[in-house]
Design a protein around this motif. Structure first.
Motif, PDB file in Angstrom:
ATOM      1  N   ASN A 170      12.266  -8.306  30.890  1.00 14.85           N
ATOM      2  CA  ASN A 170      11.837  -7.013  30.547  1.00 14.85           C
ATOM      3  C   ASN A 170      10.389  -7.043  29.724  1.00 14.85           C
ATOM      4  O   ASN A 170       9.623  -6.430  29.727  1.00 14.85           O
ATOM      5  CB  ASN A 170      12.826  -6.241  29.781  1.00 14.85           C
ATOM      6  CG  ASN A 170      13.587  -5.428  30.502  1.00 14.85           C
ATOM      7  OD1 ASN A 170      13.404  -5.234  31.988  1.00 14.85           O
ATOM      8  ND2 ASN A 170      14.697  -4.775  30.255  1.00 14.85           N
ATOM      9  N   GLU A 171      10.652  -8.246  28.899  1.00 14.71           N
ATOM     10  CA  GLU A 171       9.153  -8.708  28.095  1.00 14.71           C
ATOM     11  C   GLU A 171       8.180  -9.037  28.871  1.00 14.71           C
ATOM     12  O   GLU A 171       7.181  -8.612  28.910  1.00 14.71           O
ATOM     13  CB  GLU A 171       9.410  -9.882  27.328  1.00 14.71           C
ATOM     14  CG  GLU A 171      10.199  -9.760  26.042  1.00 14.71           C
ATOM     15  CD  GLU A 171      10.539 -10.875  25.324  1.00 14.71           C
ATOM     16  OE1 GLU A 171      10.034 -10.709  23.949  1.00 14.71           O
ATOM     17  OE2 GLU A 171      11.047 -11.760  25.701  1.00 14.71           O
ATOM     18  N   GLN A 203       7.327  -7.418  19.877  1.00 10.29           N
ATOM     19  CA  GLN A 203       8.651  -8.452  20.110  1.00 10.29           C
ATOM     20  C   GLN A 203       8.216  -9.626  21.021  1.00 10.29           C
ATOM     21  O   GLN A 203       8.478 -10.851  20.694  1.00 10.29           O
ATOM     22  CB  GLN A 203       9.734  -7.846  20.961  1.00 10.29           C
ATOM     23  CG  GLN A 203      10.855  -8.565  21.263  1.00 10.29           C
ATOM     24  CD  GLN A 203      11.985  -8.003  22.081  1.00 10.29           C
ATOM     25  OE1 GLN A 203      12.267  -6.816  21.966  1.00 10.29           O
ATOM     26  NE2 GLN A 203      12.087  -8.537  23.109  1.00 10.29           N
ATOM     27  N   THR A 204       7.338  -9.239  22.100  1.00 13.98           N
ATOM     28  CA  THR A 204       6.824 -10.346  22.863  1.00 13.98           C
ATOM     29  C   THR A 204       5.863 -11.118  22.552  1.00 13.98           C
ATOM     30  O   THR A 204       5.828 -12.257  22.368  1.00 13.98           O
ATOM     31  CB  THR A 204       6.247  -9.566  24.142  1.00 13.98           C
ATOM     32  OG1 THR A 204       7.229  -8.651  24.660  1.00 13.98           O
ATOM     33  CG2 THR A 204       5.652 -10.880  25.245  1.00 13.98           C
ATOM     34  N   THR A 227       7.854 -14.276  21.041  1.00 11.34           N
ATOM     35  CA  THR A 227       8.028 -14.881  22.170  1.00 11.34           C
ATOM     36  C   THR A 227       6.361 -15.626  22.535  1.00 11.34           C
ATOM     37  O   THR A 227       6.768 -16.857  22.720  1.00 11.34           O
ATOM     38  CB  THR A 227       8.180 -14.009  23.565  1.00 11.34           C
ATOM     39  OG1 THR A 227       9.407 -13.340  23.177  1.00 11.34           O
ATOM     40  CG2 THR A 227       8.231 -14.648  24.787  1.00 11.34           C
ATOM     41  N   LEU A 228       5.588 -14.922  22.601  1.00 11.33           N
ATOM     42  CA  LEU A 228       4.161 -15.556  23.005  1.00 11.33           C
ATOM     43  C   LEU A 228       3.743 -16.612  21.840  1.00 11.33           C
ATOM     44  O   LEU A 228       3.310 -17.549  21.902  1.00 11.33           O
ATOM     45  CB  LEU A 228       3.350 -14.389  23.247  1.00 11.33           C
ATOM     46  CG  LEU A 228       2.017 -14.925  23.773  1.00 11.33           C
ATOM     47  CD1 LEU A 228       2.021 -15.296  25.462  1.00 11.33           C
ATOM     48  CD2 LEU A 228       0.824 -13.656  24.047  1.00 11.33           C
ATOM     49  N   TYR A 229       3.731 -16.041  20.522  1.00 11.50           N
ATOM     50  CA  TYR A 229       3.700 -16.924  19.468  1.00 11.50           C
ATOM     51  C   TYR A 229       4.816 -16.995  18.672  1.00 11.50           C
ATOM     52  O   TYR A 229       5.060 -17.049  17.445  1.00 11.50           O
ATOM     53  CB  TYR A 229       2.498 -16.372  18.516  1.00 11.50           C
ATOM     54  CG  TYR A 229       1.276 -16.189  19.248  1.00 11.50           C
ATOM     55  CD1 TYR A 229       0.511 -16.890  19.872  1.00 11.50           C
ATOM     56  CD2 TYR A 229       0.719 -14.827  19.605  1.00 11.50           C
ATOM     57  CE1 TYR A 229      -0.643 -16.792  20.576  1.00 11.50           C
ATOM     58  CE2 TYR A 229      -0.458 -14.550  20.258  1.00 11.50           C
ATOM     59  CZ  TYR A 229      -1.081 -15.497  20.661  1.00 11.50           C
ATOM     60  OH  TYR A 229      -2.331 -15.334  21.429  1.00 11.50           O
ATOM     61  N   GLY A 230       6.102 -17.339  19.485  1.00 10.98           N
ATOM     62  CA  GLY A 230       7.386 -17.340  18.638  1.00 10.98           C
ATOM     63  C   GLY A 230       7.651 -18.588  18.057  1.00 10.98           C
ATOM     64  O   GLY A 230       8.486 -18.560  16.987  1.00 10.98           O
ATOM     65  N   ILE A 261      -4.664  -9.602  23.820  1.00 13.70           N
ATOM     66  CA  ILE A 261      -3.756  -9.101  23.035  1.00 13.70           C
ATOM     67  C   ILE A 261      -4.058  -8.124  22.080  1.00 13.70           C
ATOM     68  O   ILE A 261      -3.813  -7.188  22.118  1.00 13.70           O
ATOM     69  CB  ILE A 261      -2.667 -10.086  22.444  1.00 13.70           C
ATOM     70  CG1 ILE A 261      -1.890 -10.777  23.798  1.00 13.70           C
ATOM     71  CG2 ILE A 261      -1.665  -9.415  21.522  1.00 13.70           C
ATOM     72  CD1 ILE A 261      -0.787 -10.094  24.381  1.00 13.70           C
ATOM     73  N   ALA A 262      -5.033  -8.593  21.488  1.00  9.86           N
ATOM     74  CA  ALA A 262      -5.767  -7.653  20.242  1.00  9.86           C
ATOM     75  C   ALA A 262      -6.351  -6.383  20.894  1.00  9.86           C
ATOM     76  O   ALA A 262      -6.063  -5.163  20.345  1.00  9.86           O
ATOM     77  CB  ALA A 262      -6.895  -8.462  19.543  1.00  9.86           C
ATOM     78  N   ASN A 263      -7.071  -6.401  21.840  1.00 15.04           N
ATOM     79  CA  ASN A 263      -7.471  -5.282  22.615  1.00 15.04           C
ATOM     80  C   ASN A 263      -6.311  -4.345  23.223  1.00 15.04           C
ATOM     81  O   ASN A 263      -6.459  -3.296  22.891  1.00 15.04           O
ATOM     82  CB  ASN A 263      -8.410  -5.584  23.720  1.00 15.04           C
ATOM     83  CG  ASN A 263      -9.554  -6.214  23.505  1.00 15.04           C
ATOM     84  OD1 ASN A 263     -10.273  -6.166  22.293  1.00 15.04           O
ATOM     85  ND2 ASN A 263     -10.350  -7.056  24.438  1.00 15.04           N
TER      86      ASN A 263
END
Length: 781
Positions: A464-465, A173-174, A178-181, A156-158
Motif C-alpha cells: 500500500n505504501e 509514513q513512506t 521507509t524511503l529514508y527509514g 518528494i518535496a514537490n
C-alpha cells in the motif's frame, strides 16, 4: 566511459560545495607527488575526499572480525530495529488519531460506534507480514521509481507541497520511515534534510504574511513534527527531559494552579469541607475578575508564581545546557529557518527570527513531550492532576518566551511575564546558537560515493505504501514532471496506472531493490575515483595498500602490540601465516609495496615512514571509534526500550477503543439491534449470538421529490430528462448508505455511491454543505 565525478553527483541531486570545486581546480595532480620525507605537505586538499572515502570504508570493513566490527554489527542491528519500530509506532499513532476524531464525532452525534465497519478495521491486530511482489517486471519498474525518489529529493518535496492534509500522513509514513527509514544512516538522513530544505524554501516563497509562516496545521508543519518523532529526536527528549519531569511529578500534591478562578473554586471547596458552610461574603460562583481581586486568592497565588518561575528556569537551563546533544537534523532545520527568514525579510529583527526558530524547536519538538510525557514514555503512567497542570503551565511559559504573548485568552499568565522578559535574550542566544552547525554537502558527497559501489540498496516497503505513492505521483504528475523527457515522467509512463489499495491483511511488506534506470552502478571506489582528474593511479594504490595493512592489523592485533609498527614485517608475517585470508592479503600487500617503491611514492630506507604514520593514525581513529560505538549502543538501547514502551502504550489505547466497542455492542443488543451483523457478545458469563441485522430499503425517490424537499441543491440534469431520473436509497448495515442514480428504462444504475455516516458527520463539522454525485449536488446536512 563512466560518468565524471560531477555528473555522478548531479545525478543524485547533490550540489558541489564551492570549497570542493576550488580545491580541485587549484591543485593539479602529478604522477609522483607523494614525498617520502615523512610529512603530509604534498597531500593536498584535492585528495581529502579520497582519504575520507577509504577511512569510511575501513570503518565499515566486513572482512574484519574484531571487537569493533562486532560492536558495529550490533549497532547496525539495533538501529535497524529502532527504525522498524518507529515506523510501527507512526502507523499506530495515525490509527489512534483517526479513531479519536471519528469516535468524537460519533459521541457528539449520539451514534453507536459499532455501526462503523471502517472504524473497527483500524482496531485489527494485523502485523504486516513479509511477502513477494508477484510481478518481476513491475518490481523492477518500482525499484527504478523509488531509487529516483530517494536520490533526487526534490520530487518528494514537490509532491508534499501538492498533497492535502488528509493525504500527508500516509505519504509521511513512506518518506520518513521507509524511503529514508534508516534514521541513523548519514546518507539517508542528509537526503531527507535536502528534501526539507526544498520544502521550506517553497513555504517561504509562497507565504507573504510573516505571522503565518510555519504556524498553521499544514502538510509542511506535519512533516516537521513527524521528523522530530524519529529515533534521534526521541533519544534527545528522553535524555534531556526525563529526569527533570520525573523529579517534578514525584510531588503529587504540589498544587501550583495560578488561574484565579480555579484557585477561588478550590478555596471555596476546601472551606466547605472544613466548615460545612461558606461565609456570606464568599459566594460560590464569581467572575474571573472578582476571583483575581480576592486578597486570599492573591495570597495563595503569590508563592506559586515564584515557584513556577524557579521550575521553568530549571527546565530552560536544562534545555540550554543540552545544546550539544541536540540532533544534527533538528539544528540544521533551525539553521535553514534562520537563513530563509533573513533572505526573504532583509530587515527582520533577531527577535522575529527567533520566534520562527522557537516555534519549531519548542512548539513542535520540546513542548509536546513536556505536556504529555506519558506519550513519550518519559514517565510511567499518567502524571497526577497537579503535576500535569504544572507541566502544562511550564510549557506555556516556554512558549511565551518564544512568542510575543498577548495574554488575551489567559490574562492570569501575565503574572509570569517578569520571567519571560528577563529570559528573552538568554533564550534568543540559545536559539541562534542552535543554528551554528555546518552543512552536510561534503559528507553527503562521500556517502553517495560509498552508495554507488553498493549492490544491496534496498528498502522494506508495504504494497500500500508503493501504490499510494504511485497514485499521488500520477495525480500530480503535471505539476511534478511537466516535460515528457523528465526522468520521473518516463518512469511513471512505464509503470502505468496505480493499482488500488489492498486490504490490511493483504498488505505485505516486500524487499524492494533500488537501482537507477539510467546510470550504471560503479563497481568499486577505485574505479569511481580514477575518473576524477585530480586522483592518480598511484594515489589509489597508496590508499588501498594502507587499507589492507589496517585490515591485517585489525585481524591480528598482536602485531601492533609489539610497539612501533613495522609494515614490512607485518606483511611478511601475514604472508607466512596459517590463515588463508591473511596469506592472500600479505602476498598482495607486499606486491603493492614494491609497486609503490618502483613509482618512488614510498621509500624503504625511511621504513615507509609516512604510510606507517597514517596507518597508526587510522588505527587510533578506529580505537576511538570502538569506544564511541559502545557508548552509542548503550544510549540507543535505552531509546529502543522507550520506543517499544511507546508501542505498548499505543496498543493499550487501541485496547481501550476495543473495550468501548464491546460496551456499545452490549448496549445495542439491549436496545434491540446489533451492530456488526452476527457478532458474539457476552451477557453475564454467557455468550449470546444476537440476531442478524436486517438491511433497510430500498427506498425510491424521484428527482422532483428530492428537489422539492431541498435535498438536491443543484442539478446538472437537463430539465426535459429530470422526470426520467430517480434515486434508490438502501442501508445494508447501520451507518452505511448506498445511493444509486437510475434512468427509467435502464436496469443498471448510472451512478452508485457508498457513504459512511461518520464521513457525512465529518463533512458537517468541516462546514462542507454539499455532496457531489456528479450529476447532482446533495445537501450534506
Amino acid at each position: 566511459m563512466d560518468p565524471s565525478r560531477e555528473s555522478i553527483l548531479a545525478t543524485y541531486g547533490i550540489p558541489m560545495p564551492p570549497i570542493s570545486r576550488t580545491s580541485r581546480n587549484s591543485n593539479i595532480s602529478t604522477p609522483n607527488r607523494r614525498a617520502t620525507s615523512g610529512t603530509t605537505d604534498s597531500r593536498t586538499s584535492k585528495r581529502y575526499s579520497m582519504t575520507m572515502l577509504y577511512s569510511m570504508a575501513a570503518e565499515q570493513d566486513v572482512e574484519v572480525e574484531d571487537d569493533l566490527s562486532k560492536a558495529q554489527r550490533r549497532l547496525r542491528e539495533l538501529k535497524s530495529r529502532i527504525s522498524a519500530q518507529s515506523k510501527k509506532n507512526f502507523v499506530l499513532e495515525r490509527d489512534v488519531r483517526y479513531l479519536d476524531s471519528r469516535i468524537a464525532l460519533l459521541i457528539q452525534n449520539r451514534m453507536a460506534l459499532d455501526e462503523k465497519q471502517e472504524v473497527e478495521s483500524h482496531l485489527e491486530d494485523i502485523e504486516p507480514s513479509d511477502g513477494i511482489f508477484p510481478d518481476d517486471r513491475k518490481l523492477q519498474q518500482y525499484g527504478n521509481l523509488f531509487f529516483l525518489l530517494q536520490t533526487e529529493p526534490r520530487h518528494i518535496a514537490n509532491l508534499c507541497r501538492h498533497v492535502s492534509l488528509t493525504e500527508i500522513d500516509t505519504l509521511l509514513q513512506t518518506v520518513m520511515f521507509t524511503l529514508y527509514g534508516n534514521q541513523y544512516e548519514s546518507r539517508e538522513e542528509h537526503l531527507l534534510l535536502t528534501m526539507f530544505q526544498s520544502v521550506l524554501s517553497n513555504q517561504f516563497e509562497q507565504i507573504n504574511d510573516f505571522n503565518s509562516l510555519l504556524r498553521a496545521n499544514t502538510p509542511v508543519s506535519r512533516m516537521m513534527t513527524t521528523y522530530t518523532r524519529r529515533g534521534p529526536g526521541q533519544s534527545y527528549i528522553k535524555s534531556v527531559l526525563s529526569e527533570r519531569i520525573n523529579n517534578l511529578i514525584e510531588h503529587k500534591d504540589l498544587n501550583l494552579e495560578i488561574n484565579p478562578l480555579k484557585v477561588y473554586e478550590q478555596m471555596i471547596k476546601k472551606l466547605e469541607e472544613e466548615n460545612k458552610s461558606l461565609p456570606e461574603d464568599l459566594p460560590r460562583s464569581v467572575t474571573s475578575e472578582v476571583a483575581a481581586a480576592n486578597p486570599d486568592v492573591q495570597a495563595i497565588i503569590a508563592p506559586r508564581i515564584k515557584m513556577l518561575m524557579e521550575i521553568a528556569n530549571s527546565f530552560l537551563q536544562t534545555i540550554i545546557d543540552s545544546i550539544e546533544q541536540t540532533p544534527y537534523g533538528i539544528r540544521w532545520i533551525c539553521k535553514q529557518i534562520r537563513s530563509l527568514t533573513k533572505r526573504k525579510y532583509v530587515d527582520c529583527s533577531e527577535f522575529a527570527i527567533c520566534t520562527l526558530i522557537g516555534g519549531f524547536f519548542f512548539l513542535r519538538f520540546v513542548n509536546p513531550a513536556i505536556v504529555t510525557p506519558q506519550a513519550y514514555m518519559l514517565v510511567e503512567g499518567i502524571p497526577g492532576k497537579h503535576p500535569r497542570r504544572t507541566l502544562t503551565l511550564i510549557a506555556k511559559v516556554l512558549q511565551n518566551l518564544v512568542n510575543k504573548p498577548t495574554y488575551l485568552k489567559e490574562e492570569y499568565m501575565i503574572m509570569l511575564n517578569p520571567f519571560v522578559e528577563s529570559n528573552k535574550q538568554r533564550l534568543n542566544k540559545f536559539l541562534m546558537e542552535l543554528c551554528e552547525v555546518g552543512d552536510f554537502y561534503e559528507s553527503l558527497e562521500m556517502d553517495q560515493y560509498m552508495a554507488l559501489s553498493k549492490k544491496d540498496l534496498v528498502i522494506n516497503i508495504t504494497l500500500n505504501e508503493i501504490y499510494n505513492t504511485h497514485a499521488l505521483l500520477v495525480q500530480h504528475q503535471e505539476e511534478l514532471a511537466a516535460s515528457e523527457k523528465s526522468h520521473l515522467r518516463i518512469l511513471l509512463d512505464e509503470v502505468g496506472p496505480a493499482p488500488p489499495q489492498v486490504s490490511r491483511k493483504e498488505n505485505k511488506t516486500i524487499e524492494l531493490p533500488l537501482f537507477s534506470r539510467w546510470e550504471t552502478p560503479i563497481q568499486d571506489l577505485a574505479t569511481a575515483l580514477l575518473y576524477d582528474n585530480s586522483v592518480t593511479q598511484n594515489d589509489i594504490l597508496y590508499m588501498e595498500t594502507k587499507s589492507i595493512f589496517v585490515q591485517i592489523i585489525r585481524s591480528t592485533p598482536k602485531m601492533a602490540e609489539r610497539g612501533l609498527i613495522d609494515l614490512f614485517q607485518i606483511a611478511e608475517a601475514a604472508a607466512t601465516s596459517k590463515d588463508a585470508t591473511l596469506v592472500r592479503k600479505g602476498i598482495k600487500v607486499k606486491e603493492m609495496l614494491r609497486e609503490l617503491e618502483d613509482a618512488s611514492v614510498i621509500d624503504p630506507k625511511d621504513g615507509y615512514k609516512l604510510m606507517t604514520e597514517e596507518v597508526t593514525q587510522e588505527l587510533a581513529h578506529l580505537g576511538n571509534l570502538r569506544e564511541i560505538v559502545t557508548n552509542e549502543i548503550q544510549s540507543l538501547e535505552s531509546v529502543y526500550k522507550t520506543i517499544c514502551d511507546h508501542n505498548n502504550y499505543l496498543r493499550s489505547q487501541l485496547d481501550s477503543y476495543k473495550a468501548y466497542l464491546q460496551n456499545v455492542r452490549q448496549q445495542t443488543v439491549k436496545d434491540g439491534s446489533s451492530g456488526f451483523g452476527s457478532s458474539i457478545i457476552k451477557v453475564g458469563d454467557k455468550e449470546k449470538k444476537p440476531t442478524k441485522v436486517k438491511a433497510l430499503g430500498p427506498y425510491k425517490f424521484t428527482h422532483a421529490q428530492l428537489e422539492r424537499d431541498g435535498i438536491i441543491v443543484e442539478s446538472n440534469v437537463p430539465e426535459n430528462r429530470r422526470q426520467n431520473i430517480f434515486f434508490i436509497f438502501t442501508s445494508p448495515i447501520p451507518g452505511t448508505f448506498i445511493i444509486a442514480l437510475h434512468y427509467k428504462g435502464r436496469d443498471a444504475a448510472i451512478l452508485e455511491m457508498d457513504l459512511k455516516l461518520d464521513d457525512l458527520l465529518e463533512k458537517q463539522q468541516d462546514n462542507v454543505i454539499s455532496l457531489d454525485l456528479e450529476y447532482v449536488q446533495l445537501n450534506a446536512d
